[in-house]
Write a protein that holds these residues in place. Structure first.
Motif, PDB file in Angstrom:
ATOM      1  N   VAL A  52       0.828  -1.205   0.000  1.00  0.00           N
ATOM      2  CA  VAL A  52       0.000   0.000   0.000  1.00  0.00           C
ATOM      3  C   VAL A  52       0.866   1.260   0.000  1.00  0.00           C
ATOM      4  O   VAL A  52       2.026   1.227   0.396  1.00  0.00           O
ATOM      5  CB  VAL A  52      -0.930   0.031   1.232  1.00  0.00           C
ATOM      6  N   LYS A  53       0.267   2.341  -0.445  1.00  0.00           N
ATOM      7  CA  LYS A  53       0.906   3.654  -0.374  1.00  0.00           C
ATOM      8  C   LYS A  53       0.608   4.227   1.002  1.00  0.00           C
ATOM      9  O   LYS A  53      -0.541   4.244   1.450  1.00  0.00           O
ATOM     10  CB  LYS A  53       0.371   4.567  -1.467  1.00  0.00           C
ATOM     11  N   ASN A  54       1.645   4.709   1.673  1.00  0.00           N
ATOM     12  CA  ASN A  54       1.504   5.173   3.052  1.00  0.00           C
ATOM     13  C   ASN A  54       0.498   6.311   3.203  1.00  0.00           C
ATOM     14  O   ASN A  54      -0.364   6.269   4.082  1.00  0.00           O
ATOM     15  CB  ASN A  54       2.859   5.594   3.605  1.00  0.00           C
ATOM     16  N   THR A  55       0.600   7.335   2.375  1.00  0.00           N
ATOM     17  CA  THR A  55      -0.275   8.496   2.501  1.00  0.00           C
ATOM     18  C   THR A  55      -1.728   8.116   2.257  1.00  0.00           C
ATOM     19  O   THR A  55      -2.615   8.525   3.010  1.00  0.00           O
ATOM     20  CB  THR A  55       0.150   9.599   1.506  1.00  0.00           C
ATOM     21  N   LEU A  56      -1.967   7.326   1.225  1.00  0.00           N
ATOM     22  CA  LEU A  56      -3.330   6.915   0.915  1.00  0.00           C
ATOM     23  C   LEU A  56      -3.904   6.023   2.017  1.00  0.00           C
ATOM     24  O   LEU A  56      -5.078   6.124   2.371  1.00  0.00           O
ATOM     25  CB  LEU A  56      -3.378   6.198  -0.440  1.00  0.00           C
ATOM     26  N   THR A  57      -3.064   5.172   2.568  1.00  0.00           N
ATOM     27  CA  THR A  57      -3.505   4.291   3.657  1.00  0.00           C
ATOM     28  C   THR A  57      -3.832   5.101   4.904  1.00  0.00           C
ATOM     29  O   THR A  57      -4.815   4.815   5.600  1.00  0.00           O
ATOM     30  CB  THR A  57      -2.425   3.245   3.977  1.00  0.00           C
ATOM     31  N   GLU A  58      -3.039   6.108   5.183  1.00  0.00           N
ATOM     32  CA  GLU A  58      -3.289   6.961   6.345  1.00  0.00           C
ATOM     33  C   GLU A  58      -4.645   7.670   6.200  1.00  0.00           C
ATOM     34  O   GLU A  58      -5.427   7.721   7.147  1.00  0.00           O
ATOM     35  CB  GLU A  58      -2.165   7.986   6.489  1.00  0.00           C
ATOM     36  N   ILE A  59      -4.919   8.178   5.017  1.00  0.00           N
ATOM     37  CA  ILE A  59      -6.201   8.851   4.762  1.00  0.00           C
ATOM     38  C   ILE A  59      -7.350   7.861   4.895  1.00  0.00           C
ATOM     39  O   ILE A  59      -8.373   8.144   5.546  1.00  0.00           O
ATOM     40  CB  ILE A  59      -6.193   9.509   3.361  1.00  0.00           C
ATOM     41  N   ALA A  60      -7.203   6.679   4.296  1.00  0.00           N
ATOM     42  CA  ALA A  60      -8.257   5.660   4.350  1.00  0.00           C
ATOM     43  C   ALA A  60      -8.511   5.201   5.779  1.00  0.00           C
ATOM     44  O   ALA A  60      -9.663   5.007   6.178  1.00  0.00           O
ATOM     45  CB  ALA A  60      -7.874   4.473   3.477  1.00  0.00           C
ATOM     46  N   ALA A  61      -7.453   5.031   6.564  1.00  0.00           N
ATOM     47  CA  ALA A  61      -7.605   4.600   7.960  1.00  0.00           C
ATOM     48  C   ALA A  61      -8.356   5.654   8.763  1.00  0.00           C
ATOM     49  O   ALA A  61      -9.232   5.319   9.575  1.00  0.00           O
ATOM     50  CB  ALA A  61      -6.242   4.318   8.579  1.00  0.00           C
ATOM     51  N   LYS A  62      -8.031   6.922   8.560  1.00  0.00           N
ATOM     52  CA  LYS A  62      -8.741   7.987   9.275  1.00  0.00           C
ATOM     53  C   LYS A  62     -10.207   8.005   8.885  1.00  0.00           C
ATOM     54  O   LYS A  62     -11.081   8.166   9.743  1.00  0.00           O
ATOM     55  CB  LYS A  62      -8.091   9.341   8.984  1.00  0.00           C
TER      56      LYS A  62
END
Length: 173
Positions: A52-62
């Motif tokens: 996964v892409k870190n930034t996109l995963t961070e947004i999705a998790a939030k």
């Protein structure tokens, strides 16, 4: 990557997170494509393993309401999205990490609660659900057998006492 592609990727990760019982965050730096494929095969149907892409995963998790990944999304990251038994997936990841030191378990979450790498290892040390259920059933069966014997004991003791009195009267006669 165009903005709509990123939005679609975030939505996909969010949906996968929401549909998973647990997720385990790993760093895969140094693993070959063949090793990653082997890990995916070993996980089988219990989990899907995705880079996964870190930034996109961070947004999705939030967006999914998961804060377990805060501060852990750096470097090459892959997530094991667990749809099946979390203990089984944790065991596979732990064993694979022992055999391949390049795989590092960073953390994860289980039913919305954050897990550290140590807690995931403890989870992997648990026995499977089936074994725990079998042990519980065995313990219950043993308890029921003891209870049945306890309830039957006074009646059988009374029968033995009556029989002893009958034999004694016959001998006296």
């Amino acid at each position: 990557m165009a903005r709509p592609d990123k939005a679609a990727a975030v939505a996909e990760i969010k949906e996968t997170l929401e549909n998973s019982h647990a997720a385990v965050l790993t760093e895969y730096r140094g693993l070959t494509v063949a090793q990653l494929k082997e890990l995916r095969v070993k996980l089988g149907e219990t989990a899907t393993y995705a880079v996964v892409k870190n930034t996109l995963t961070e947004i999705a998790a939030k967006e999914a309401g998961i804060d377990a990944f805060e501060g852990q999304l750096s470097g090459p990251t892959a997530i094991a999205f667990v749809q099946g038994e979390p203990v089984e997936a944790a065991k596979v990841l732990r064993d694979f990490a022992k055999a391949n030191s390049q795989l590092v378990i960073k953390g994860g979450y289980l039913d919305g609660a954050a897990l550290t790498a140590e807690e995931i290892t403890k989870l992997a040390d648990l026995e499977s659900r089936e074994v725990l259920l079998a042990k519980a059933a065995g313990a219950m069966k043993g308890s029921l057998s003891k209870a049945a014997a306890l309830f039957a004991a006074p009646a059988s003791q009374a029968v033995r006492t009556v029989e002893a009195l009958r034999v004694k009267q016959e001998e006296a006669a």
